[in-house]
Design a protein around this motif. Structure first.
Motif, PDB file in Angstrom:
ATOM      1  N   UNK A 242      -3.058  -4.087  -5.985  1.00  0.00           N
ATOM      2  CA  UNK A 242      -2.444  -2.919  -6.595  1.00  0.00           C
ATOM      3  C   UNK A 242      -1.933  -1.975  -5.514  1.00  0.00           C
ATOM      4  N   UNK A 243      -0.611  -1.808  -5.452  1.00  0.00           N
ATOM      5  CA  UNK A 243       0.000  -0.819  -4.560  1.00  0.00           C
ATOM      6  C   UNK A 243       0.509   0.331  -5.417  1.00  0.00           C
ATOM      7  N   UNK A 244      -0.043   1.531  -5.165  1.00  0.00           N
ATOM      8  CA  UNK A 244       0.072   2.610  -6.139  1.00  0.00           C
ATOM      9  C   UNK A 244       0.813   3.827  -5.550  1.00  0.00           C
ATOM     10  N   UNK A 245       0.420   5.018  -5.939  1.00  0.00           N
ATOM     11  CA  UNK A 245       1.190   6.205  -5.603  1.00  0.00           C
ATOM     12  C   UNK A 245       0.944   6.744  -4.218  1.00  0.00           C
ATOM     13  N   UNK A 246       1.697   7.798  -3.880  1.00  0.00           N
ATOM     14  CA  UNK A 246       1.540   8.442  -2.590  1.00  0.00           C
ATOM     15  C   UNK A 246       1.968   9.904  -2.654  1.00  0.00           C
ATOM     16  N   UNK A 247       1.470  10.682  -1.726  1.00  0.00           N
ATOM     17  CA  UNK A 247       1.903  12.072  -1.525  1.00  0.00           C
ATOM     18  C   UNK A 247       2.066  12.263  -0.022  1.00  0.00           C
ATOM     19  N   UNK A 248       3.080  11.620   0.503  1.00  0.00           N
ATOM     20  CA  UNK A 248       3.198  11.378   1.937  1.00  0.00           C
ATOM     21  C   UNK A 248       3.652  12.614   2.701  1.00  0.00           C
ATOM     22  N   UNK A 277       7.753   4.962  -2.927  1.00  0.00           N
ATOM     23  CA  UNK A 277       6.327   5.297  -2.871  1.00  0.00           C
ATOM     24  C   UNK A 277       5.938   5.843  -1.503  1.00  0.00           C
ATOM     25  N   UNK A 278       6.703   5.494  -0.461  1.00  0.00           N
ATOM     26  CA  UNK A 278       6.429   5.999   0.879  1.00  0.00           C
ATOM     27  C   UNK A 278       7.278   7.216   1.239  1.00  0.00           C
ATOM     28  N   UNK A 279       8.040   7.746   0.297  1.00  0.00           N
ATOM     29  CA  UNK A 279       8.919   8.875   0.579  1.00  0.00           C
ATOM     30  C   UNK A 279       8.157  10.121   1.001  1.00  0.00           C
ATOM     31  N   UNK A 280       8.776  10.914   1.872  1.00  0.00           N
ATOM     32  CA  UNK A 280       8.164  12.152   2.357  1.00  0.00           C
ATOM     33  C   UNK A 280       8.241  13.226   1.282  1.00  0.00           C
ATOM     34  N   UNK A 281       7.099  13.778   0.897  1.00  0.00           N
ATOM     35  CA  UNK A 281       7.097  14.859  -0.080  1.00  0.00           C
ATOM     36  C   UNK A 281       6.456  16.133   0.465  1.00  0.00           C
ATOM     37  N   UNK A 282       5.813  16.052   1.635  1.00  0.00           N
ATOM     38  CA  UNK A 282       5.226  17.251   2.260  1.00  0.00           C
ATOM     39  C   UNK A 282       5.620  17.295   3.742  1.00  0.00           C
ATOM     40  N   UNK A 283       5.925  18.479   4.229  1.00  0.00           N
ATOM     41  CA  UNK A 283       6.089  18.719   5.664  1.00  0.00           C
ATOM     42  C   UNK A 283       5.008  19.707   6.075  1.00  0.00           C
ATOM     43  N   UNK A 284       4.160  19.285   6.978  1.00  0.00           N
ATOM     44  CA  UNK A 284       3.081  20.136   7.480  1.00  0.00           C
ATOM     45  C   UNK A 284       3.487  20.569   8.883  1.00  0.00           C
ATOM     46  N   UNK A 285       3.996  21.797   8.991  1.00  0.00           N
ATOM     47  CA  UNK A 285       4.631  22.255  10.225  1.00  0.00           C
ATOM     48  C   UNK A 285       3.792  23.332  10.908  1.00  0.00           C
ATOM     49  N   UNK A 404      -4.274  10.772  -2.278  1.00  0.00           N
ATOM     50  CA  UNK A 404      -3.522   9.613  -1.830  1.00  0.00           C
ATOM     51  C   UNK A 404      -3.653   9.391  -0.329  1.00  0.00           C
ATOM     52  N   UNK A 405      -3.304   8.173   0.088  1.00  0.00           N
ATOM     53  CA  UNK A 405      -3.322   7.846   1.516  1.00  0.00           C
ATOM     54  C   UNK A 405      -2.420   6.670   1.803  1.00  0.00           C
ATOM     55  N   UNK A 406      -1.126   6.821   1.492  1.00  0.00           N
ATOM     56  CA  UNK A 406      -0.210   5.688   1.672  1.00  0.00           C
ATOM     57  C   UNK A 406       0.468   5.730   3.035  1.00  0.00           C
ATOM     58  N   UNK A 448      -4.558   3.687   1.433  1.00  0.00           N
ATOM     59  CA  UNK A 448      -5.980   3.964   1.278  1.00  0.00           C
ATOM     60  C   UNK A 448      -6.156   4.941   0.115  1.00  0.00           C
ATOM     61  N   UNK A 449      -7.406   5.214  -0.193  1.00  0.00           N
ATOM     62  CA  UNK A 449      -7.763   6.145  -1.269  1.00  0.00           C
ATOM     63  C   UNK A 449      -7.073   5.719  -2.584  1.00  0.00           C
ATOM     64  N   UNK A 450      -6.461   6.645  -3.295  1.00  0.00           N
ATOM     65  CA  UNK A 450      -5.876   6.324  -4.604  1.00  0.00           C
ATOM     66  C   UNK A 450      -4.521   5.643  -4.505  1.00  0.00           C
ATOM     67  N   UNK A 451      -4.110   5.270  -3.309  1.00  0.00           N
ATOM     68  CA  UNK A 451      -2.831   4.585  -3.133  1.00  0.00           C
ATOM     69  C   UNK A 451      -2.942   3.071  -3.203  1.00  0.00           C
ATOM     70  N   UNK A 452      -4.144   2.537  -3.338  1.00  0.00           N
ATOM     71  CA  UNK A 452      -4.299   1.082  -3.319  1.00  0.00           C
ATOM     72  C   UNK A 452      -5.719   0.716  -3.704  1.00  0.00           C
TER      73      UNK A 452
END
Length: 478
Positions: A242-248, A277-285, A404-406, A448-452
């Motif tokens: 199962x390859x699932x969601x991400x919050x990359x 699923x691997x798209x960038x949704x957060x920038x931690x600057x 998540x941990x994709x 990792x985590x809820x991503x798989x």
């Protein structure tokens, strides 16, 4: 019009029901209709595959490799035509679609070579011979998403068939045409009738397939919520991949080249219209570079040209479905309600060229709290959240503060900190000075985590091959 493939025959749903797929760039255009399959169709598909796969397994690895290689050649005959079909059905830009079309035959050739490497081991013993052998699992259910309608199915059907299994392929109802094209290529290449079944339909179709006890393994790519339901339904005696969601996230440290960082962020966040699923949704600057980086990203986002992916100069296609369009708009409103500052985007672009499609300008927020829903939930669209941090340790902590941990990235000129980050972050994929999207075809893929489920990686590596085979230990005395 497309159809199910069951027992080597193209057929409709037993009920006669069909669904329609319209072009997401212009919903007035009908792209295809497909069967809306039910439990009766699923049973027939599993019947056919269960009967046919042992003969395919007995054909030997050389024959299986030959068929996969020939299917790759079929897909390479007219890549521009396939890419145009992909644009019309899913909404990518032509360049993005052509990249996927060219990647898919390469995947099949890679798995053809894997057919020849499914070896066992011998073990020292006091007397006689002890060895292991790898054998096919049996009937595999492959349930795939709409965002990569050729690439992801090829990463499931390819290794499953290489190992000698049979497959019931349930693609997304959003992309029936591309599923048929991949199936047609395998049939033309010489895959025996019955070894592969194609069953179109929605969630109920997938649920019926997963529930059939003759399905020995389920490989699925999609949302975490659906993956969890599949895992619960399958139980302990059958296997899942199962390859699932991400919050990359991409971390941008205080020493980063900001133009390079902005290019990396924009490509990862808004390429494929954010629907990866691997798209960038957060920038931690880091605070020292946050504002300058934000200005660069906003400027680049505003220059992106939305439109039909077949039109000249278009850089941003539509959302794939009305559901995705509505979901992205809800999260833009939610971000504002949570107190984040919207710098650009989040609304339709306007104009006649995009009036009948699911188009939204890419949205960039700042002032996003790490525990807000905008920072926690998978949006799966062109929405980017900036989060400000003041140290490297805080950045790593914020990166890990989602379920998540994709895929997670870092932009820095300090190799020591980059490698420390790769060691510490809880992410299955780590990208240093690269977008969070875009992976090597010959490297393992998974989160990792809820991503798989984390039990079997996808795409490449020993875990991938082992998912599609069972291991038997044999003791022999003369």
């Amino acid at each position: 019009m497309t159809a199910n493939l069951i027992g080597g025959e193209w057929v409709g749903a037993a009920s006669g029901r069909r669904t329609e797929r319209h072009n997401p760039a212009d919903t007035r255009r009908l792209v295809a209709t497909a069967p809306d399959s039910g439990a009766e169709d699923v049973r027939a598909a599993v019947d056919a595959v269960a009967q046919a796969w042992p003969e395919w397994a007995a054909a030997g690895p050389e024959r299986r490799a030959e068929v996969l290689g020939a299917a790759a050649a079929v897909l390479e005959r007219d890549p521009e035509k396939l890419a145009a079909e992909l644009v019309a059905e899913e909404g990518k830009t032509f360049a993005e679609a052509l990249g996927e079309v060219r990647r898919t035959p390469a995947n099949l050739r890679y798995y053809a070579s894997e057919a020849l490497r499914l070896t066992g081991h011998t073990y020292p013993a006091r007397s006689g011979l002890v060895y292991t052998a790898r054998q096919p699992v049996g009937v595999i259910a492959a349930i795939t998403p709409w965002n990569f309608p050729l690439n992801i199915p090829s990463r499931k059907l390819g290794p499953a068939l290489a190992a000698g299994n049979g497959v019931v392929f349930k693609p997304s109802e959003v992309t029936p045409v591309l599923a048929r094209r991949l199936t047609e290529a395998l049939l033309e290449a010489g895959l025996p009738a019955g070894v592969l079944a194609l069953v179109h339909g929605g969630a109920d179709t997938g649920a019926a397939l997963v529930a059939d006890p003759r399905v020995a393994a389920v490989t699925f790519t999609g949302s975490t919520a659906v993956g969890e339901r599949i895992h619960a339904a399958v139980g302990p005696s059958r296997r899942t991949q199962l390859e699932l969601g991400g919050k990359n996230a991409v971390l941008v440290l205080d020493d980063a080249d900001l133009d390079r960082a902005a290019d990396i962020v924009v490509r990862g966040a808004f390429g494929l219209t954010g629907q990866a699923c691997t798209g960038t949704s957060r920038v931690i600057a880091h605070d020292a570079v946050h504002d300058d980086l934000l200005r660069r990203v906003v400027a680049r986002a505003e220059r992106l040209v939305p439109g039909d992916g077949l039109a000249e100069g278009v850089q941003l296609g539509p959302l794939a479905t009305r559901e995705q369009y509505d979901k992205v708009r809800r999260y833009v409103r939610l971000g504002l309600d949570e107190g984040a500052l919207l710098h650009t985007g989040g609304e339709p672009p306007g104009g006649a060229a995009t009036a009948h499609g699911y188009f939204l300008r890419p949205a960039v927020f700042s002032g996003v709290a790490p525990d807000s829903r905008l920072a926690q939930d998978e949006v799966f669209g062109p929405v980017l959240a900036f989060l400000r941090v003041h140290s490297f340790d805080e950045a790593v902590s914020v990166a890990d503060a989602t379920p998540y941990g994709l895929s997670t990235g870092i932009v820095t000129g300090d190799l020591r900190r980059a490698l420390e980050f790769a060691e510490r972050v809880r992410s299955g994929l780590v990208k240093v000075n690269q977008p969070t999207t875009g992976m090597a075809m010959n490297a393992p893929f998974g989160g990792l985590k809820a991503s798989s489920t984390q039990t079997s990686k996808e795409q490449a590596g020993a875990q991938m091959s082992h998912f599609y085979t069972t291991e038997k230990t044999v003791y022999v005395s003369p």
